[in-house]
Design an enzyme around this catalytic site. Structure first.
Site, PDB file in Angstrom:
ATOM      1  CG  HIS A 216      34.581 -58.436  53.518  1.00  0.00           C
ATOM      2  ND1 HIS A 216      34.710 -58.904  54.805  1.00  0.00           N
ATOM      3  CD2 HIS A 216      35.012 -57.151  53.536  1.00  0.00           C
ATOM      4  CE1 HIS A 216      35.213 -57.946  55.576  1.00  0.00           C
ATOM      5  NE2 HIS A 216      35.394 -56.872  54.829  1.00  0.00           N
TER       6      HIS A 216
ATOM      7  CD  GLU B 103      33.845 -61.945  55.240  1.00  0.00           C
ATOM      8  OE1 GLU B 103      35.048 -61.670  55.099  1.00  0.00           O
ATOM      9  OE2 GLU B 103      32.915 -61.129  55.125  1.00  0.00           O
TER      10      GLU B 103
ATOM     11  CB  SER C   6      34.857 -54.658  57.344  1.00  0.00           C
ATOM     12  OG  SER C   6      36.113 -55.154  56.973  1.00  0.00           O
TER      13      SER C   6
END
Length: 267
Positions: free
Chosen positions: A225, A195, A164
């Site tokens: 994610h 995502e 991330s």
């Protein structure tokens, strides 16, 4: 008399910004994820920045492949939008345990100062500080280095990985370190098929290709994610025993064709 300060920004209840500019950060937040530890890696904490009281966590395989084989170094930067997260969070801890044992590397997982109390580029400064700490350890010839770093570590093979916002940090750190190094390649980008920022990640990969960079883009259908960090021992993460071939390919890239490799900069 004016009104009392009220919350104008709330990040998961962990960080709250009030209308008068004050900030409240919870010290009691518990990540609702359990540590996954199969016993194949060991770890320890080290202070790398005394001024800012920043620590990093070292991980290594419990049983290295061979006494004669030195472990490459893998930096892992946690995510959290630059505002939350820590090396101590169970998802990050489990992920680093998995990386150390599966890839047979020494993982270095630094903490860094978080926003909004410490705005960017504070996090990037701390990332560079952690690299310089590693460099200082590598250059200690009088036995003053940490006992895990005195021998059995290949400081000529250092890699940068992030999840991330940590991936953002990995990119910028590698770019900063490319001076006098092989540069920002080869690069591996992994993304979940579901995502939320997939379009941005695709654009990032596209732009690197247009720059002539050697890049591998891997998409995991249906994954969200942070899927690997949050579930490093899951069926998806293990794909190859299903995924074992992929781990072998990644391990080979570390051993023979390093990804995001850099030379340690001058102190």
């Amino acid at each position: 008399m004016g009104s009392l300060p009220h919350v104008v920004e709330d990040c998961l209840g962990i960080v709250q910004v009030f209308s008068d500019g004050s900030i409240s950060r919870s010290e009691n937040f518990k990540v609702p994820i359990k540590v996954q530890d199969d016993g194949s890696a060991v770890w320890k904490d080290c202070l790398f920045d005394k001024k800012h009281n920043l620590h990093l966590r070292l991980y290594k395989p419990r049983s290295p492949p061979s006494p004669a084989a030195d472990l490459p170094v893998l930096f892992f930067f946690h995510g959290g939008g630059f505002c939350v997260g820590s090396r101590t969070w169970p998802n990050c801890h489990s992920c680093c345990l998995r990386l150390a044992s599966a890839l047979q590397v020494l993982v270095v997982a630094p903490d860094y100062r978080l926003a909004p109390e410490h705005r960017l580029p504070a996090a990037m400064d701390d990332a560079m500080s952690s690299v310089k700490w590693l460099q200082s350890q590598a250059l200690l010839s009088d036995g003053g280095a940490d006992d895990w770093l005195r021998e059995g570590v290949d400081f000529g093979r250092v890699f940068v990985v992030g999840d991330s916002s940590g991936g953002n940090m990995a990119h910028h750190l590698a770019v900063e370190l490319r001076r006098g190094s092989p540069g920002l390649e080869p690069v591996r980008v992994r993304v979940g098929g579901s995502e939320v920022m997939k379009d941005r990640i695709e654009e990032y990969s596209k732009r690197l290709k247009e720059m002539g960079k050697e890049i591998e883009y891997v998409e995991y259908q249906g994954e969200q994610h942070g899927f690997f960090t949050n579930q490093p021992f899951s069926q998806v993460a293990n794909k190859k025993r299903s995924r074992e071939q992929q781990l072998e390919v990644l391990a080979l890239s570390y051993k023979h064709r390093p990804s995001l490799q850099f030379m340690l900069p001058p102190s």
